[in-house]
Design an enzyme around this catalytic site. Structure first.
Site, PDB file in Angstrom:
ATOM      1  N   LYS A 150       0.845  -1.203   0.000  1.00 62.10           N
ATOM      2  CA  LYS A 150       0.000   0.000   0.000  1.00 62.10           C
ATOM      3  C   LYS A 150       0.880   1.253   0.000  1.00 62.10           C
ATOM      4  O   LYS A 150       2.080   1.173   0.291  1.00 62.10           O
ATOM      5  CB  LYS A 150      -0.921  -0.015   1.222  1.00 62.10           C
ATOM      6  CG  LYS A 150      -0.192  -0.020   2.559  1.00 62.10           C
ATOM      7  CD  LYS A 150      -1.139  -0.344   3.723  1.00 62.10           C
ATOM      8  CE  LYS A 150      -0.389  -0.349   5.044  1.00 62.10           C
ATOM      9  NZ  LYS A 150      -1.236  -0.835   6.150  1.00 62.10           N
ATOM     10  N   MET A 174      11.561  24.471   2.888  1.00 62.34           N
ATOM     11  CA  MET A 174      10.699  23.716   1.967  1.00 62.34           C
ATOM     12  C   MET A 174      11.492  22.853   0.998  1.00 62.34           C
ATOM     13  O   MET A 174      11.152  21.695   0.747  1.00 62.34           O
ATOM     14  CB  MET A 174       9.789  24.676   1.192  1.00 62.34           C
ATOM     15  CG  MET A 174       8.759  23.963   0.335  1.00 62.34           C
ATOM     16  SD  MET A 174       7.744  25.068  -0.637  1.00 62.34           S
ATOM     17  CE  MET A 174       6.794  25.894   0.633  1.00 62.34           C
ATOM     18  N   ARG A 212     -11.290   0.436  14.104  1.00 58.90           N
ATOM     19  CA  ARG A 212     -10.917   1.257  12.967  1.00 58.90           C
ATOM     20  C   ARG A 212     -11.696   0.784  11.749  1.00 58.90           C
ATOM     21  O   ARG A 212     -12.504   1.504  11.191  1.00 58.90           O
ATOM     22  CB  ARG A 212      -9.396   1.098  12.761  1.00 58.90           C
ATOM     23  CG  ARG A 212      -8.739   2.074  11.881  1.00 58.90           C
ATOM     24  CD  ARG A 212      -7.237   1.886  11.852  1.00 58.90           C
ATOM     25  NE  ARG A 212      -6.827   0.660  11.172  1.00 58.90           N
ATOM     26  CZ  ARG A 212      -5.580   0.406  10.773  1.00 58.90           C
ATOM     27  NH1 ARG A 212      -4.629   1.284  10.997  1.00 58.90           N
ATOM     28  NH2 ARG A 212      -5.272  -0.720  10.163  1.00 58.90           N
ATOM     29  N   TYR A 222      15.935  30.089   8.351  1.00 58.20           N
ATOM     30  CA  TYR A 222      14.804  30.864   8.855  1.00 58.20           C
ATOM     31  C   TYR A 222      14.886  31.073  10.364  1.00 58.20           C
ATOM     32  O   TYR A 222      15.223  30.142  11.114  1.00 58.20           O
ATOM     33  CB  TYR A 222      13.492  30.126   8.545  1.00 58.20           C
ATOM     34  CG  TYR A 222      13.037  30.264   7.104  1.00 58.20           C
ATOM     35  CD1 TYR A 222      12.669  31.500   6.588  1.00 58.20           C
ATOM     36  CD2 TYR A 222      12.954  29.149   6.293  1.00 58.20           C
ATOM     37  CE1 TYR A 222      12.235  31.612   5.269  1.00 58.20           C
ATOM     38  CE2 TYR A 222      12.515  29.255   4.982  1.00 58.20           C
ATOM     39  CZ  TYR A 222      12.156  30.496   4.467  1.00 58.20           C
ATOM     40  OH  TYR A 222      11.726  30.601   3.175  1.00 58.20           O
TER      41      TYR A 222
END
Ligand SMILES: *Cc1c(COP(=O)(O)O)cnc(C)c1O
Length: 362
Positions: free
Chosen positions: A40, A307, A137, A259
């Site tokens: 998956k 990013m 679930r 940053y």
């Protein structure tokens, strides 16, 4: 290993031979039953098609995906094996039937819908039945299991290939939930028509023979994630993540990097900027944690992961140049350790790696 020379950014090297070796090692742990492969989320981010083709070649006859779309994509390249959708029918009964997919039916409503799809086609369609024994679930809850035990006739209209449940805490061998789920699963099966059982995920294969069934469903361990987190990793690592150095800059003492100036050099430093960032799934949580490796030498990650870029301190290392490759996951930076440094698990790291990262298989 295929060349990475043509890649300008980051590359995930996928070792298919290691994945095959891991599958065979898991089979050796489960001698009485079959071992499938969970592919998956695009094979946990490594590439479902390449992984499944390789494992099919090794003899794997059952693949598990999450969604109908994943199942149909895999069916297009593998016409023969059983393909199971762990998420059940997901409103895609006609497409799944058309492609000979085996859904893990997760409710009595899905059993009825799959039976109806079969009636329209004039045959009983194959399915697993997913029982909830503690995850809360997916799967038939206790009330639905009771109803089916009292009247199993809805199952007559499908070709029941097996009954499955999923362990809540298999990676914690001392957790009493494991034995509790085993008992609930046995009790539930005893009240239903006989069918093969499927229980263990990767970690479940390390819980002992009581957890062996007719069909195991390992995913993570195939890809080198440690199924026994409290003990040394018994699996072969299957991935290496590398990123290109875009620039190496000399930074004066006291200068800030990245940053918000979260890191300042205490001395004149050399900073290498790597072509990977959180948009690639390289976690921002690794800001100032862990290291990139150059020929086995650690360059601490410094400043914020941004990013598209990550900075590391290469002061004092053998010269690092633009175009060099930094190892971010690999022999010096094991996947599980990187994940722990980011406050998460290897599963999330692998499945989070984005499409800008080239997958290169060996
Ligand atoms: C993802 C999944 C697995 C595989 O689990 P691993 O821990 O990766 O081995 C098995 N069964 C179900 C139902 C799953 O959702």
């Amino acid at each position: 290993m295929a060349t990475t020379e043509t890649h300008s950014g980051a590359v995930l090297e996928v070792d298919l031979a290691a994945i095959a070796a891991n599958w065979h090692a898991l089979r050796a742990r489960h001698p009485g039953g079959e071992v499938g492969a969970v592919v998956k989320a695009d094979g946990y981010g490594l590439g479902a098609e390449a992984v499944a083709r390789r494992l099919a070649g090794e003899g794997c006859r059952c693949f598990f995906v999450a969604t109908p779309a994943e199942a149909l994509a895999l069916r297009a390249v593998l016409p023969e094996p059983v393909i199971v959708t762990l998420n059940g029918l997901a409103d895609a009964a006609a497409a799944l039937a058309e492609a000979a997919i085996t859904p893990a039916l997760a409710s009595l409503g899905e059993v009825a819908a799959w039976a109806g799809e079969g009636r329209r086609r004039g045959r009983r369609l194959p399915a697993l039945l997913h029982l909830d024994t503690g995850m809360s679930r997916l799967g038939l809850d206790q009330a639905e299991q009771d109803a089916l035990a009292a009247d199993p006739s809805p199952l007559d209209a499908i070709a029941l290939r097996g009954v499955m449940t999923h362990l809540v805490a298999a990676e914690r061998p001392d957790d009493p939930l494991n034995a509790q789920q085993l008992a609930r699963f046995a009790a539930a099966r005893a009240r239903l028509p006989p069918a093969p059982a499927s229980l263990a995920n990767s970690s479940g294969l390390f819980l002992g023979p009581a957890f062996a069934t007719d069909l195991a469903r390992p995913g993570a361990a195939l890809y080198g994630i440690n199924p026994t987190p409290d003990r040394p990793n018994p699996m072969r690592p299957a991935v290496r993540l590398r990123a290109r150095v875009l620039q190496v800059r000399a930074v004066a003492a006291g200068a800030s990097v990245g940053y918000n100036a979260t890191w300042r050099t205490a001395r004149p430093a050399r900073i290498a900027t790597l072509a990977i960032g959180y948009a690639d799934g390289w976690p921002r949580a690794l800001s100032g944690r862990g290291a990139a490796y150059f020929d086995g030498e650690a360059a601490p990650l410094v400043g914020r992961v941004s990013m598209d870029l990550t900075t590391c301190d290469v002061t004092g290392l053998a010269p690092v140049r633009p175009g060099d490759w930094a190892e971010l996951i690999g022999p010096h930076a094991p996947l599980d350790a990187v994940a722990a440094a980011a406050g998460t698990i290897g599963y999330e790291i692998l499945t989070g790696l984005g499409p800008r990262i080239a997958r290169v298989t060996a």
